[in-house]
Design an enzyme around this catalytic site. Structure first.
Site, PDB file in Angstrom:
ATOM      1  N   ASP A 338      54.212  17.160  95.576  1.00 18.40           N
ATOM      2  CA  ASP A 338      53.105  17.936  94.866  1.00 18.40           C
ATOM      3  C   ASP A 338      53.864  18.323  93.392  1.00 18.40           C
ATOM      4  O   ASP A 338      54.530  19.049  92.392  1.00 18.40           O
ATOM      5  CB  ASP A 338      53.634  19.849  95.079  1.00 18.40           C
ATOM      6  N   SER A 363      55.565  18.155  88.164  1.00 18.52           N
ATOM      7  CA  SER A 363      54.848  19.706  89.181  1.00 18.52           C
ATOM      8  C   SER A 363      54.121  20.258  88.919  1.00 18.52           C
ATOM      9  O   SER A 363      53.739  20.619  88.229  1.00 18.52           O
ATOM     10  CB  SER A 363      56.376  20.111  88.936  1.00 18.52           C
ATOM     11  N   ARG A 364      52.671  19.837  89.980  1.00 16.37           N
ATOM     12  CA  ARG A 364      51.946  20.247  90.386  1.00 16.37           C
ATOM     13  C   ARG A 364      51.602  21.658  90.470  1.00 16.37           C
ATOM     14  O   ARG A 364      50.580  21.941  89.504  1.00 16.37           O
ATOM     15  CB  ARG A 364      50.823  18.867  91.282  1.00 16.37           C
ATOM     16  N   VAL A 365      52.422  22.054  90.605  1.00 15.88           N
ATOM     17  CA  VAL A 365      52.942  23.751  91.116  1.00 15.88           C
ATOM     18  C   VAL A 365      52.625  24.199  89.524  1.00 15.88           C
ATOM     19  O   VAL A 365      52.405  25.447  89.367  1.00 15.88           O
ATOM     20  CB  VAL A 365      53.307  24.000  92.201  1.00 15.88           C
TER      21      VAL A 365
END
Lengths: 500, 72
Positions: A338, A363-365
């Site tokens: 992620d 950071s894909r979150v």
């Protein structure tokens, strides 16, 4: 001579009475060929895939080739002690690792044998391969995992349950980031697992010492397969480490797992596959090398409240050659995780440490994994750095620039200095927020570049003395209320007036 | 011709030997060659090995099982 009277005698009598003699029967196979860590066994039908086979006392192998008339197994220990004609028994168990709370503070190998010289006796065990949590058993990632590293917590924030890859060439600080993240968990309730795959034994000893000195071993476990361990042992290591993590996570704990590193893991798997004559694919890796890592990393998740609400955050590490992130294994793992923290050699050697390339890192979150306080002060950092990078090329030619551009360049230089951090020196949320607030207010802009970092240290020390209560409030709530913001700004103003 | 290897700590007396051979032939078929081997490590009882399958009625194995049971 022991006195067998009273309770001891009763106890023994009771146990003996419960025992019944029962015949034991089992099938066995015979080793038909052995070499290069692989043994072919004839006979032994009905094995499980990945079943542990016993080759004489204490020597185990894993059945990976199930054929009509026999089994191909990779051995965990050296093949010197196995000979053609030896008997081989199935154990009915697939690879598993003993688990228990007593693992905290210990260094073990993937089969659960202690490597730190102390005895280990655990009752429970979990299989190395376990299904990942189902979709219904997960919850969104919503709690930050603080690494204590300003560059990461501000711009590439990691949440509990996320998989964030640390990728870069050799000697760029990948392991350091992971270790600093582990050391920073001393303030939190997060358990940590460091999985070493194919590392030198001296490196693992260094890791253990670093963690022990920082007081981090109390809440950590090290699962180690050294470079001299068989490919089968190295192959199993991360799966076993993940099972240990799941043991804690399924009790509701938050766990951080570091896989150092998956490049060596892929190489060990390639060695095993080639020795078993599996067909080689791209770069001679077997065709399922993606699945090798995807099934491992899918086991990291934030669990739903019904499943205890725990989480497993994964920090896998991948080593690149010459900064090539478009090579086979790096692209595989990037597509699984992620987000990634990309470390560059040039940045490292020019003194920017951690050597994070903020442009290519993501950071894909993202910001849902940040505390409110950090969210408030870090919004524009990425854009400012990216604009600075674009403009910085002009400073090389010494050309005159307009006022606005000059300010942009100055601020960029200051921010770059502030983002540098010594290893083993994690920053609290409050310290990070304070530094970024000071940066926003231009406190360091008038200073010489070399003086920025010392000034930053002075500021955090000053705030530690004068704003301890405020620090506690921010650190424990994660919020920066308006009054806290005002108080902090005022304190920073005082610092600027008095000390700079 | 299939082979059964019977390991015991002492020699089987004649009638027991015949009874065992007959029993084994009943279970595994009449074309069974029985080989008797003396093995002290068995301690008592016997172990039959036929068709790559072991049937262990030895005292040694039961003692091992007991030890494991008592250690729990």
């Amino acid at each position: 001579m022991a006195d067998l009277t009273g309770t001891k005698s009763e106890y023994l009598h009771e146990r003996l009475a419960r025992f019944t003699a029962q015949p034991v029967s089992y099938r066995y196979g015979t080793v038909s060929s052995v070499g290069d860590g692989v043994a072919r066994v004839s006979g032994l039908p009905g094995r499980l895939y990945g079943e542990l086979l016993e080759f004489g006392s204490g020597l185990f192998g894993m059945a990976l080739d199930l054929e009509e008339n026999g089994v191909g197994a990779v051995l965990f220990d050296s093949s010197d002690s196995v000979s053609v004609g030896d008997s081989v028994r199935g154990t009915g168990r697939v690879a598993e690792i003993p688990v228990g709370d007593e693992l905290l503070g210990r260094v073990i190998d993937p089969i659960g044998r202690p490597l730190d010289g102390l005895p280990l006796d655990l009752d429970d065990s979990l299989p190395a391969e376990r299904p990942a949590p189902a979709i219904i058993d997960r919850r969104p990632v919503d709690t930050p995992l603080e690494t204590g590293i300003l560059a990461i917590d501000s711009m590439i924030p990691i949440g509990r349950g996320q998989r964030e890859l640390i990728i870069g060439d050799r000697q760029t600080g990948k392991t350091t980031i992971a270790l600093d993240a582990i050391v920073n968990q001393k303030r939190t309730d997060v358990y940590c697992i460091y999985c070493a795959i194919g590392q030198k034994a001296s490196t693992i000893a260094y890791v253990e010492e670093t963690l022990r000195k920082a007081g981090a071993m109390e809440y950590s476990v090290i699962v180690a397969a050294t470079a001299s361990d068989s490919p089968a042992t190295q192959y199993l290591a991360p799966y076993c480490a993940c099972s240990v993590a799941e043991y804690f996570a399924e009790q509701g704990k938050d766990v951080l797992v570091v896989y150092d590193d998956l490049s060596k893991h892929a190489v060990a798997y390639r060695a095993m596959s080639l020795l078993l004559h599996h067909p080689p694919g791209r770069e001679a890796y077997p065709g399922d090398v993606f699945y090798l890592h995807s099934r491992l990393l899918e086991r990291s998740a934030a669990l739903s409240p019904e499943k205890g609400g725990g989480s497993i955050t994964a920090l896998p590490i991948v080593e690149t050659m010459g900064g090539d992130i478009s090579a086979y294994i790096p692209t595989n793992v990037i597509s699984i995780t992620d987000g990634q923290i990309f470390l560059e050699s040039e940045l490292f050697h020019s003194g920017i440490r951690p050597a994070v390339n903020t442009g290519l890192s993501v950071s894909r979150v993202g910001r849902s994994a940040q505390y409110e306080a950090m969210r408030k002060v870090s919004g524009t950092l990425r854009i400012e750095l990216s604009q600075y990078r674009e403009m910085a090329v002009f400073t090389r030619f010494g050309s005159d620039v307009d006022e606005a551009t000059h300010k942009l360049l100055r601020r960029g230089e200051v921010l770059t200095e502030l983002l540098k951090q010594n290893k083993g020196a994690p920053r609290t949320l409050f310290d990070q927020v304070a530094l970024l607030l000071a940066y926003k207010r231009g406190v360091f802009e008038s200073l010489d570049t070399k003086q920025v970092r010392p000034a930053a240290e002075k500021l955090t020390a000053y705030l530690r003395e004068t704003c301890a209560d405020l620090a506690d409030e921010v650190n424990s709530t994660g919020n920066l209320t308006d009054s806290a913001d005002a108080a902090l700004s005022a304190a920073i103003g005082r610092f600027q007036a008095e000390q700079l | 011709m299939r082979k059964a290897v019977i390991r015991a700590a002492a020699n089987f007396p004649g009638d027991l030997k015949t009874a065992l051979e007959n029993g084994l032939r009943e279970t595994f078929g009449s074309d069974l060659a029985c080989e008797f081997v003396i093995d002290d490590s068995v301690i008592g009882g016997f172990v039959v090995d036929v068709d790559r399958t072991v049937y262990d009625w030895s005292v040694a194995t039961q003692l091992k099982r007991l030890k494991k049971e008592l250690h729990k």
